[in-house]
Design an enzyme around this catalytic site. Structure first.
Site, PDB file in Angstrom:
ATOM      1  N   SER A 143      47.279  28.828  12.577  1.00 52.89           N
ATOM      2  CA  SER A 143      47.252  29.456  13.903  1.00 52.89           C
ATOM      3  C   SER A 143      47.933  30.811  13.811  1.00 52.89           C
ATOM      4  O   SER A 143      48.729  31.063  12.890  1.00 52.89           O
ATOM      5  CB  SER A 143      48.027  28.570  14.888  1.00 52.89           C
ATOM      6  OG  SER A 143      48.195  29.213  16.125  1.00 52.89           O
ATOM      7  N   TYR A 156      55.738  23.717  17.396  1.00 57.81           N
ATOM      8  CA  TYR A 156      54.325  23.901  17.032  1.00 57.81           C
ATOM      9  C   TYR A 156      54.218  24.959  15.935  1.00 57.81           C
ATOM     10  O   TYR A 156      53.523  24.769  14.930  1.00 57.81           O
ATOM     11  CB  TYR A 156      53.521  24.319  18.269  1.00 57.81           C
ATOM     12  CG  TYR A 156      52.054  24.593  18.004  1.00 57.81           C
ATOM     13  CD1 TYR A 156      51.198  23.559  17.624  1.00 57.81           C
ATOM     14  CD2 TYR A 156      51.515  25.870  18.146  1.00 57.81           C
ATOM     15  CE1 TYR A 156      49.848  23.796  17.377  1.00 57.81           C
ATOM     16  CE2 TYR A 156      50.175  26.124  17.908  1.00 57.81           C
ATOM     17  CZ  TYR A 156      49.341  25.082  17.527  1.00 57.81           C
ATOM     18  OH  TYR A 156      48.009  25.329  17.276  1.00 57.81           O
TER      19      TYR A 156
HETATM   20  P1  NDP Z   1      41.008  20.283  20.623  1.00 61.25           P
HETATM   21  O1  NDP Z   1      42.086  19.592  21.382  1.00 61.25           O
HETATM   22  O2  NDP Z   1      39.726  20.565  21.305  1.00 61.25           O
HETATM   23  O3  NDP Z   1      40.700  19.498  19.281  1.00 61.25           O
HETATM   24  C1  NDP Z   1      41.675  18.825  18.545  1.00 61.25           C
HETATM   25  C2  NDP Z   1      40.983  17.849  17.628  1.00 61.25           C
HETATM   26  O4  NDP Z   1      41.983  17.183  16.837  1.00 61.25           O
HETATM   27  C3  NDP Z   1      40.211  16.777  18.385  1.00 61.25           C
HETATM   28  O5  NDP Z   1      38.962  16.597  17.792  1.00 61.25           O
HETATM   29  C4  NDP Z   1      41.055  15.519  18.222  1.00 61.25           C
HETATM   30  O6  NDP Z   1      40.227  14.373  18.116  1.00 61.25           O
HETATM   31  C5  NDP Z   1      41.718  15.806  16.868  1.00 61.25           C
HETATM   32  N1  NDP Z   1      42.923  15.021  16.682  1.00 61.25           N
HETATM   33  C6  NDP Z   1      44.085  15.061  17.366  1.00 61.25           C
HETATM   34  N2  NDP Z   1      44.932  14.133  16.908  1.00 61.25           N
HETATM   35  C7  NDP Z   1      44.287  13.490  15.900  1.00 61.25           C
HETATM   36  C8  NDP Z   1      44.625  12.415  15.044  1.00 61.25           C
HETATM   37  N3  NDP Z   1      45.805  11.799  15.099  1.00 61.25           N
HETATM   38  N4  NDP Z   1      43.712  12.008  14.130  1.00 61.25           N
HETATM   39  C9  NDP Z   1      42.502  12.603  14.057  1.00 61.25           C
HETATM   40  N5  NDP Z   1      42.130  13.631  14.837  1.00 61.25           N
HETATM   41  C10 NDP Z   1      43.011  14.046  15.758  1.00 61.25           C
HETATM   42  O7  NDP Z   1      41.680  21.644  20.099  1.00 61.25           O
HETATM   43  P2  NDP Z   1      41.131  22.833  19.169  1.00 61.25           P
HETATM   44  O8  NDP Z   1      39.745  22.629  18.779  1.00 61.25           O
HETATM   45  O9  NDP Z   1      41.521  24.088  19.849  1.00 61.25           O
HETATM   46  O10 NDP Z   1      42.108  22.653  17.904  1.00 61.25           O
HETATM   47  C11 NDP Z   1      41.659  22.531  16.575  1.00 61.25           C
HETATM   48  C12 NDP Z   1      42.705  23.129  15.652  1.00 61.25           C
HETATM   49  O11 NDP Z   1      42.820  24.516  15.905  1.00 61.25           O
HETATM   50  C13 NDP Z   1      44.106  22.542  15.800  1.00 61.25           C
HETATM   51  O12 NDP Z   1      44.688  22.368  14.524  1.00 61.25           O
HETATM   52  C14 NDP Z   1      44.843  23.637  16.560  1.00 61.25           C
HETATM   53  O13 NDP Z   1      46.236  23.615  16.330  1.00 61.25           O
HETATM   54  C15 NDP Z   1      44.179  24.877  15.997  1.00 61.25           C
HETATM   55  N6  NDP Z   1      44.322  26.074  16.830  1.00 61.25           N
HETATM   56  C16 NDP Z   1      43.801  26.090  18.093  1.00 61.25           C
HETATM   57  C17 NDP Z   1      43.993  27.203  18.904  1.00 61.25           C
HETATM   58  C18 NDP Z   1      43.520  27.252  20.320  1.00 61.25           C
HETATM   59  O14 NDP Z   1      43.909  28.169  21.068  1.00 61.25           O
HETATM   60  N7  NDP Z   1      42.674  26.335  20.782  1.00 61.25           N
HETATM   61  C19 NDP Z   1      44.684  28.400  18.387  1.00 61.25           C
HETATM   62  C20 NDP Z   1      45.155  28.273  17.036  1.00 61.25           C
HETATM   63  C21 NDP Z   1      44.964  27.154  16.288  1.00 61.25           C
HETATM   64  P3  NDP Z   1      40.519  12.911  18.717  1.00 61.25           P
HETATM   65  O15 NDP Z   1      41.369  13.086  19.929  1.00 61.25           O
HETATM   66  O16 NDP Z   1      39.146  12.378  19.005  1.00 61.25           O
HETATM   67  O17 NDP Z   1      41.175  12.169  17.595  1.00 61.25           O
END
Ligand code: NDP
Length: 245
Positions: A143, A156
């Site tokens: 990030s 975070y």
């Molecule tokens: P979302 O919340 O839309 O997606 C997060 C994903 O992570 C979901 O598919 C969720 O699936 C999965 N997840 C969470 N916990 C678990 C777990 N224990 N096991 C397996 N899967 C898990 O957020 P984003 O798409 O925005 O985030 C994706 C990545 O991008 C993250 O690492 C985030 O930190 C990073 N990021 C995002 C930013 C933003 O502004 N959105 C900025 C910078 C980085 P499920 O709940 O079905 O398990």
């Protein structure tokens, strides 16, 4: 894209946001995608969409990345179905921003478990297979918070700095073994990520803040670009921020 076609790409956190967009775009480019997350209803919907829109096969594997055995089984099932694992996208993550004074210790622990241990388990499960097959690629989603720390992002950011440190170490260690390492650092992206914030002070802080956000596909473009480079090209770091008006 020629270098993406037929690659086996495992994506954690594929049930929403950035992971979902990566899966779709990689499949459009001809990759065989393996969709991992806990919400299998969402993964099944995405798998159907991929099949109808791209005619590509995909595999759904229910995976909690905090469970080492489940991550090992994810990679094993990908190998059984498609014979190899060419790319692992360590994308699953949680962002429960909070002020340290509010002592959200359970949320600190969850972020460490998902964002750091989940990434380590992915590396543990896939790297031996990549080394054995003579190459591969690990893409870690860090990030902008892995480059800068903001009020409420201390924990975070600590997890995302850790992800970036892992990427930086691996890129130096693994290049000669044919394993490419890419660290992706998105700025703010529209997704479900902020929905898990419980700290009322943080919610109040962001309430009236108007900021431009990227679309998930903007990050997917960067990921598929990195996968699509020739094997001789190692895209190590990509930072993508939204323009501000
Ligand atoms: P979302 O919340 O839309 O997606 C997060 C994903 O992570 C979901 O598919 C969720 O699936 C999965 N997840 C969470 N916990 C678990 C777990 N224990 N096991 C397996 N899967 C898990 O957020 P984003 O798409 O925005 O985030 C994706 C990545 O991008 C993250 O690492 C985030 O930190 C990073 N990021 C995002 C930013 C933003 O502004 N959105 C900025 C910078 C980085 P499920 O709940 O079905 O398990």
């Amino acid at each position: 894209m020629e270098n993406v076609k037929d690659k086996v790409v495992v994506i954690t956190g594929a049930s929403s946001g950035i992971g979902e967009a990566i899966a779709l775009l990689a499949a459009e480019a001809g990759a065989k995608v393996v969709l991992a997350a806990r919400r299998t209803d969402k993964l099944e919907q995405l798998s159907s969409r991929i099949e109808s829109e791209t005619a590509q096969k995909s595999l759904v594997v229910k995976t909690d990345v905090t469970n080492r055995t489940e991550v090992e089984q994810l990679v094993e099932k990908a190998k059984q179905e498609f014979d190899s694992v060419d790319v692992l996208v360590n994308n699953a993550g949680v962002m429960q921003l909070s002020f340290m004074k509010n002592d959200k210790v359970d949320e600190w622990e969850r972020m460490v478990d998902v964002n750091i241990k989940g990434v380590l388990f992915g590396i543990h499960a896939s790297l031996p297979a990549m080394l054995e097959q003579g190459g591969g690629q690990i893409i870690n989603v860090s990030s902008v918070a892995g480059h800068e720390v903001f009020p409420s992002s201390a924990v975070y950011s600590a997890t995302k700095y850790a992800v970036r440190a892992l990427s930086m170490g691996m890129e130096k260690e693994l290049s000669k073994a044919g394993v490419r390492v890419t660290n992706i650092s998105p700025g703010a992206v529209e997704s479900e990520l902020t929905e898990h914030i419980t700290d009322e002070d943080v919610i109040a802080m962001f309430k009236d803040r108007d900021m431009n956000k990227l679309k998930a596909v903007d990050i997917a473009n960067a990921v598929v670009y990195a996968i699509g480079q020739p094997a001789s090209v190692n895209v190590n770091e990509v930072v993508v921020r939204p323009m501000q008006s």
